[in-house]
Scaffold this active site. Sequence first.
Site: not given
Length: 767
Positions: A18, A21, A441, A648, A652
């Site tokens: 739980c 714990c 971009d 990409d 960037d």
Amino acid sequence: MNASSLTHTELAITGMTCASCVKRVEKALTAVPGVNQASVNLATERAQVNYDPAAANAEALIAAVVRMGYEAQPITANDGHEDRQTQARAEEARALRRAFTIAVILTLPVFILEMGSHIVPAFHHWILDTLGRENSWLLQFVLTTLVLAWPGRVFFTKGLTALWRRAPEMNSLVAVGAGAAWGYSTVATFLPDWLPSNALHVYYEAATVIVTLILLGRMLEARAKGRTGAAIKRLIGLQPRTARVLREGKLQDVPIEQVLRGEHVVVRPGEKIPIDGEIIEGRSFVDESMLTGEPVPVEKSVGMSATGGTLNTSGSFTLRVTHTGADTMLARIIGMVEAAQGARLPIQALVDQVTAWFVPAVMAAALLTFAAWLMWGPAPALPFALVNAVAVLIIACPCAMGLATPTSIMVGTGRAADMGILFRQGDALQALRDVDVIAFDKTGTLTEGKPALTDIHVMNGFDETEVLRWLAAVQTRSEHPIALAIVAAAEERGLSLPNADDFQAFTGSGVQATVEARKVITGNSRLMSEHGVDVAARHNAGHGETQDPIAAWGAAGKTPIYVAVDGQIAAMVAVSDPIKPSAAQAIATLHRLGIKTAMITGDNTHTARGVARQLGIDEVRAEVLPDGKVAAIEDLRKNGRRLAFVGDGINDAPALAASDIGIAIGTGTDVAIEAASVVLMAGDLNAVPDAIALSRATMANIRQNLFWAFAYNVALIPVAAGALYPAYGVALSPMFAAAAMAMSSVFVLGNALRLRRFHASARPAAV
């Protein structure tokens, strides 16, 4: 403590049940000298720990966990932990099924003897006439003791130990509740004189049914947990176990762990590619859908890369191994998914604050309930006090609260991986929900990144072929996609290119060089003006043309490039980079989700606005140098707007890192991917709105789970305490409390598993 000197380790934790714990294990780990931070996840059963290796080590961390009553072991790359965890969970489910079956067999007679007598008066009289009350209670005592000591033993061994350590948790609540019902009934059975005659009742059925129902809940929970990690299992299953390696002139089947970088591996038709490499011989079509989600196989030939786990559909080829072990693409993907699944979202802080005091508060509430009924309850007060106190203990187990957030994260990130969306940072799953603006971009993101030369407009006094030769000669020294397009156009015409000397590149503007004793400058209008070239001279068009093509090219989304020879404008050329087929649909879907869109590009304003018009993009930041993208992002974030940037390329990376959420196209560079929070494995931009929709669905799922967990406790603890009894004469039986508690955890898990069926529904049918 210097963050750069810290060591990160991951531990597999077993024995947690739980949210309490989780807090206990975290507290134990952070108490170890040298530990900077510890985060424990109940759903993945893992702990992430940062510590100073000069002051702590893995053995000290494990010892701290063991002292709290749990087990731990370190996790390393390719150590087979996932297989072991799968086997352990399967064994846990089998053990719980055995325990539940035994508990049912032993509980049914107790339940029938006691509850049957209450429900059917004739049955009550038959029991008294045949067995007698004392023998019936004695039989119930034996069966109940077997239930608690055999299948229910775990609740007492763990729960009482935790209670002794003054760190009560779920097992403690069950142990105290079931133990109190058993203890009271045992006194009534063997020492009846100790109790008032009107309080002489037994509650063996409550003790047995509590244990049985909670075992049922844990069994269902274990099965559901097994399904939450299905995405990781599927990814691991993609990795072949062996590779056909060429060693000493012979093909040998070698375990994948023993394959070395640089070795040659042969892949036959219909086989999975065993490891990452570069094709050095042969050609084929490869199904990369497991990475990109694209169903159409991709043609592969010499010089191209192949990824381990993808499927070779047709021809055979040989590849040279480039990455092994944890460096392979599949291993990196698995690592990203595991990291995201084990993440702690900001919303988890609320759960942590509540669970820190929840179990002690529940035990205090149970004591108050017992005292209140004992003092003010109707006669016989003692049984009423006991039953209601036990009901409070049982119904308030915080299992549902502990599972509410991590299970949704596990299933949501797993479903995202299936869709080719990887959350490198878990908190991105929550942050993406609140994004107001998506900035893209242009080149390689909104466009294919494969430009082609489309138009040449030569000034009077210059020859088109000659200008193209000079221009292509200069561009051979550049690796920019536009330069490659110009060189390719010259090669298609069969032109022989002269040498280019004194080459110089101007970041974000263009290049210059000396070709056949002529100084050739090519780039944008800003570069021309910086070198004193009069671009207005373009109006003196050659070949009888008088119309300026720049505006028309810009409207068509083409990029114009000026060519100056010896300080005089010689030509203008247009390069077009085709827009990705998915771009327009992705932009339209984002608008349907209520998100504004923007484009940040180094391209000229005419071209940028032309592309934006075609796609329906709301805002444009054009002619932005690579180092100016961060400033453009800050400008778009004004007025408190949250922004995600999609890119990409290497240039960037700063923008990806500076945005609230960086989204990298997985077909791009490693630098961009490492700087991003989210990685889209395919170039399909529809994955951007899909990621946002999934983020919103996951966060909604978490809110539903937390509402259920909190509302359930807030509403039912007073009912269990007997709040309805004075007005309606209704009290909650501990049996029903146990059933409700068990079902709350199962509900939370079942609700989280709904995310496995998530499909983006926000896309328009056509754009």
